[in-house]
Design an enzyme around this catalytic site. Structure first.
Site: not given
Lengths: 758, 341
Positions: A724, A653, A648, A470, A657, A242
């Protein structure tokens, strides 16, 4: 397909399970501090009890007398070792280079012993005497110093502005002015911070969870005045970062020095408590928004000013104004960022670094404006949607913000909302609904990869990227499988070691675009070699064809007319058992020496507003809150987010996320705050009981909608990055929903029940 | 953590002897006593890891006869709970669920199931405060070091107590179960070097006064063996309302244990104990008196809540606990009244 593995839409990859899923859930995945080493010694940090002053004396007598203690590294021992460099390290502070204390919990020594227990016991026996000075730890504390970020920090280079804000604001028929505050927050990845170091002759190996293997290697080599080639950094898996594991820290050199002095491996796992003061944090902010608008909601003037806390010794800037000033089609723009220097350690990146605090202010203000105008907040955003960013008038490579709003609003059933505050209720619970925009600049960086294809179709992908959870190993493997025409289970991916070709820092959501672009390029080089061999053969089925007409599918080279040659036969033509290609990817407009810099661990990330077109990913987030009408606890039964972020790679995943982002955004709104004692500038809540994050009971329905978005201009992989994006704006959506439920506008995070009981 | 001796005696007598074998030092606060009992260890190991507790001898009582001390009995007279019964076991007991729901609630809402699988009932009653300044040894704390001063008074004190405080300590009692016990007039049976005795749970904990280091009336080496909860007409209509920021795994900001004996709408007997707001498990006698003989409604509930906090004393960050505590009582009373019994 299932909720966890959404059916891919156009321009979306298969929801392959994580390549390391089984390893992770069975405990087989090895993290840096799990790597077994013989003759390991254990280090425990000794940290200061004060935030400002001088260490007059430090007494190691009792510590040294503790059975099992091997060595203590402290003041005077760092001779010949450089201090960290701000930028590649989160701070320039070399805590053992002199006896000045700059912040609470500053490292004063490392005690090394045969066992962790002995080291911990001895570390507690170290007694320091201080010459204490009164610290200033808060915005309001006497003794802080305020300086402009521009000219003093890396960012912003310029404070974004456009047109005549003052004039436009003056003459605007509708005006809004409000101040917002966000707190200090601490990253708290579940994997603790650690360093394990050992020397083999003049070669140093560091096992440490990091988001930047080559960055850490370069920085440690610089501190020890070594050739980077003599330093190896290993982090097979990283248990969350992070941002906290992006820049290096002063700890690594101290542990490496202890290992050199003892000539044996030393491991230091930093306690959760000490992580709060030896690692960076999210800087608290104060912000002022001024908006001028027409009665139909068109914004004619927008100003965003921020004040951010930083340390005495480094000027870290959050500076989210670079994004917020480009978020809508404002008529005129002004912005400014000031740094407030206090007696705290240096802050650093924390997931969605500039956007999470700064978008909170903008998206809260827009909700306030919508109420002022009597407009639906979604419609207010539609009125101010734009196809050009307002600072330089650049077009976007793609922008589907309002499509996100429309899909999320429908899934959320926004039309059932009665906009009147306090009007919706279920039994004793007040219901509130709010929304906000998510935005994140699309970054890309140079990257390298090596890909090997064997005649039997097995593929090995190697790149020193970092798997933080990730899914980068998975999506890099998917890219290779797709390009080399093999099934995903034939692909092995190696990352997490500087013995592998370099990849950029895992930060700023650049990794998928950057690493996949390098993997793509290496795969194309393999294709080219195979295609050339096949067409050049004298009598093969593809002899004499144009290589451009070939592709690899299901273990064979195929032509458009169906002619095919199996891989083993092509490899036989080459006289090879495997074909291996190394590729370097440099983004458009990147410096010609970008890969040389990458090998040195220096970052050259670009994107967002830079270049001919502006590159951003967008989303729309909707939140329902329930607030007890008597006791005012706040619960969140529903979170819905719709996102448009280019290609994508893997819907499983990606959903995971973005869902994690939504949950963290909710956490930032309601729970998280690092509390600093006002008298002493010391951190108070230093564990996961007292630093609140949501538990399972707090997370109810979370829905993620992935829009189809095709963007060929953003980068070769067509990927915008999503790491993010998910937790930007969620805090504002919660605050807006809380206003809708109660009629009370909270402009300060976290929002807690004490703000509502009276 | 520092080295310690670890004993696992198989009888109560041996346990008491073992814990007393550690050489006592004069004026040592109980938290720093050299001999300590351990059962589930969920609180003890936490504080040992933080260096707040530094036992030289740790006496593990888990080998005491389970047939005696790990047993729950439910009869017409009430409950008899062995001190070694785990929180999760008591939480799951069908009679506790149906006839003593307030006890069930306090257990179910505490910590996490994993912790409740370990933690013993006897140990839980003695759960230590979560005061941040108590937990970090570099701060001055009168509980750890008598006379050192209280860092929480003018520090960050959002979670701290507003009832039963003193100028020397505002640390809140952190447990939940004991609130149910004092509401129901429970007692503990103990054994010590000087023999056995029965203590009302309401008398077990001591307000900090000028000696915050003395937390209970237990003598050094005295061990809780049983918890007795008398039956009563109010136990079935009872519940525990725990208010906190997140929905689980957090200590109470405010909490109310309520047990009601109703005659229609009229209160024959009300039992109210408060958590999260006081230095000890806190029986709100004034609130109970305000309700006795009256119909229970919004107004009388609010009057009772008013009475409960009449003597509250707040600090910089915890003043919200007064209005929140009142609302907690009102809501708990009305929700308990609405229970189908």
């Amino acid at each position: 397909m299932s909720t966890a593995a959404p059916q891919p839409k156009a321009n979306q990859g298969q929801p392959e399970p994580r390549i390391d899923a089984r390893l992770k859930v069975t405990g087989g995945a090895r993290y840096a501090a799990d790597i077994p080493l013989s003759n390991l010694a254990y280090g425990v940090l000794v940290t200061s009890d004060i935030a400002r002053g001088q260490v007059r004396s430090i007494d190691f007598e009792a510590a040294k007398a503790t059975p099992g203690v091997l060595d203590i590294v402290s003041y005077g021992d760092m001779t010949g070792i450089e201090k960290p460099q701000f930028g590649s390290a989160y701070t320039s502070l070399g805590p053992l280079h002199d006896r000045t204390i700059w912040h609470d919990g500053q490292i004063m020594a490392l005690v090394v012993a045969d066992t962790f227990e002995a080291a911990q016991d001895a570390a507690r026996k170290v007694k320091a005497e201080y010459e204490e000075q009164h610290p200033s730890g808060h915005f309001g504390s006497a003794g802080t110093e305020t300086i402009p970020a521009k000219g003093h920090a890396q960012r912003p280079k310029e404070n974004p502005s456009a047109g005549d804000f003052d004039g436009a604001f003056q003459s605007a028929p509708v005006k809004l002015e409000a101040e917002y505050r966000t707190p200090t927050q601490t990253h708290n990845p579940i994997e603790l911070f650690s360093t394990t170091a050992y020397w083999t002759g003049k070669q140093l190996t560091i096992c440490e969870p990091t988001q930047s293997l080559y960055g850490l290697r370069g920085e440690i080599a610089r501190q020890f005045r070594m050739d980077p080639a003599d330093v190896r950094v290993i982090a097979p898996y990283v248990g969350g970062g992070f941002g906290s594991k992006g820049p290096s820290t002063p700890r690594t050199a101290i542990v490496a020095l202890a290992a050199r002095r003892l000539n044996r491996p030393v491991r230091c796992v930093v306690s959760r408590e000490q992580a709060y003061t030896t690692m960076p944090y999210r800087a608290p902010t104060r912000q002022r928004i001024r908006i001028g608008a027409t009665p139909d909601g068109k914004i004619t003037a927008f100003s965003h000013e921020g004040w951010e806390l930083t340390s005495r010794i480094d000027n870290y800037a959050v500076a989210g104004t670079e994004t917020t000033t480009r978020l809508y089609g404002y008529g005129s723009v002004a912005s400014d960022v000031q740094l407030v220097k206090a007696d705290r350690q240096t802050p650093a990146y924390m997931r969605s670094p500039p956007e999470v605090p700064y978008v909170f202010a903008v998206e809260s203000a827009l909700d306030e404006l919508a109420y002022k105008l009597g407009m639906d907040p979604v419609e207010l955003r539609r009125v101010n949607d734009t196809d050009r960013e307002p600072i330089h008038g650049k077009p976007f490579t793609s922008r589907h913000l309002m499509a996100c709003y429309d899909q999320a609003a429908q899934a959320f059933n926004w039309s059932a909302r009665n906009p009147k505050p306090g009007s919706m209720r279920h039994g004793d619970w007040l219901i509130g609904m709010g929304c906000a925009t998510a935005v994140y600049p699309t970054h890309i960086a140079p990257a390298t990869a090596r890909v090997r294809l064997r005649a039997d179709g097995d593929v090995l992908v190697q790149s020193a990227s970092q798997e933080l959870g990730t899914g980068i190993r998975t999506v890099a493997g998917q890219m290779a499988a797709e390009q080399l025409g093999v099934s995903f289970d034939k692909v092995k991916v190696e990352m997490g070691d500087t013995e592998l070709p370099p990849a950029p820092v895992s930060g700023g959501s650049n990794s998928t675009a950057s690493v996949c672009s390098a993997v793509l390029k290496a795969c194309q080089q393999i294709q080219e070699r195979l295609f050339r061999a096949a067409v050049a053969s004298n009598n093969g089925p593809l002899a004499g064809r144009n290589p451009a007409d070939l592709a690899i599918r299901n273990g064979a080279l195929v032509a458009k007319d169906g002619a095919a040659q199996k891989l083993p036969d092509v490899f036989a033509l080459l006289g090879a058992g495997a074909v291996e290609e190394y590729a370097e990817f440099i983004p458009d407009g990147g410096p010609h020496d970008a890969v040389q810099k990458l090998y040195q661990g220096k970052l050259t990330m670009t994107g967002g507003p830079e270049g001919k077109k502006a590159k951003y990913a967008y989303g729309a987030e909707f939140v329902e809150v329930r607030i007890n009408s008597r006791t005012r606890e706040i619960r969140i039964p529903r979170l819905v987010g719709a996102f448009a972020a280019g290609r994508i790679m893997n819907t499983r995943t990606a959903r995971s996320q973005l869902m994690g982002g939504l949950i963290w955004g909710m956490s930032a709104a309601l729970f998280e705050a690092t509390e600093i004692d006002e008298r002493t500038a010391r951190t108070i809540n230093r564990d996961l009981q007292d630093y609140f994050v949501p538990v399972n009971a707090d997370v109810q329905q979370v829905e993620v909608i992935l829009l189809t978005e095709v963007d060929h201009e953003v980068n070769p992989a067509g990927v915008k990055g999503i790491g993010e994006l998910g937790n930007v704006g969620t805090n504002a959506a919660v605050a807006n929903a809380v206003f809708h439920a109660t009629g009370k506008r909270l402009r300060q995070l976290p929002i807690r029940l004490e703000h509502f009981v009276a | 953590m520092q080295r310690f001796a670890y004993r696992r005696p198989e009888s109560v007598e041996a346990a008491i002897q073992a814990v007393s074998a550690a050489p006592g030092r004069p004026n040592t606060p109980p938290v720093r006593a050299p001999g300590q009992f351990i059962a589930g260890g969920t609180n003890m190991t936490d504080y040992m890891a933080l260096d707040v507790m530094r036992p030289e001898i740790l006496v593990d009582i888990n080998r005491l006869p389970a047939a005696r001390y790990g047993r729950m009995e439910a009869g017409a007279q009430g409950l008899r709970l062995g001190a070694l019964v785990r929180m999760a076991q008591a939480e799951d007991h069908p009679v506790i669920k149906s006839q003593y729901p307030v006890i069930h609630d306090t257990l179910k809402l505490a910590a996490s199931r994993q912790i409740r699988n370990m933690a013993s009932l006897g140990g839980n009653v003695l759960q230590r405060t979560r005061c941040e300044y108590f937990r970090e040894t570099s701060w001055a704390c009168n509980k750890r070091q008598p006379g050192a001063g209280c860092s929480a008074l003018d520090g960050f004190n959002r979670q701290h107590a507003i009832l039963g405080t003193s100028p020397d300590c505002i640390a809140a009692y952190a447990g939940d179960f004991a609130q149910a016990l004092i509401a129901l007039d429970a007692t503990v049976e103990t054994m010590g070097a000087n023999g056995g005795r029965t203590i009302k749970v309401a008398d077990l904990h001591q307000q900090p006064g000028s000696t915050p280091n003395v937390e209970t009336v237990l003598e050094p080496g005295e061990l809780i063996l049983f918890i007795n909860v008398p039956a009563g007409p109010w136990t079935a209509r009872s519940r525990y309302l725990k208010i906190r920021d997140r929905d689980s795994y957090q200590f109470a900001l405010t909490a109310a244990a309520v047990a009601l004996d109703l005659d229609g709408d009229r209160v024959r007997e009300a039992r109210i104990a408060l958590g999260g707001v006081a230095t000890i498990p806190w029986r709100a006698h004034e609130a109970e008196a305000a309700l006795r003989g009256k119909p229970l409604d919004e107004n009388t509930a609010a009057q009772a809540a008013q009475a409960a906090f009449a003597n509250a004393s707040t600090r910089q960050h915890n003043a919200f606990k007064v209005p929140l505590g009142k609302q907690t009582i009102v809501r708990a009373l009305l929700e308990t009244k609405a229970m189908k019994v």
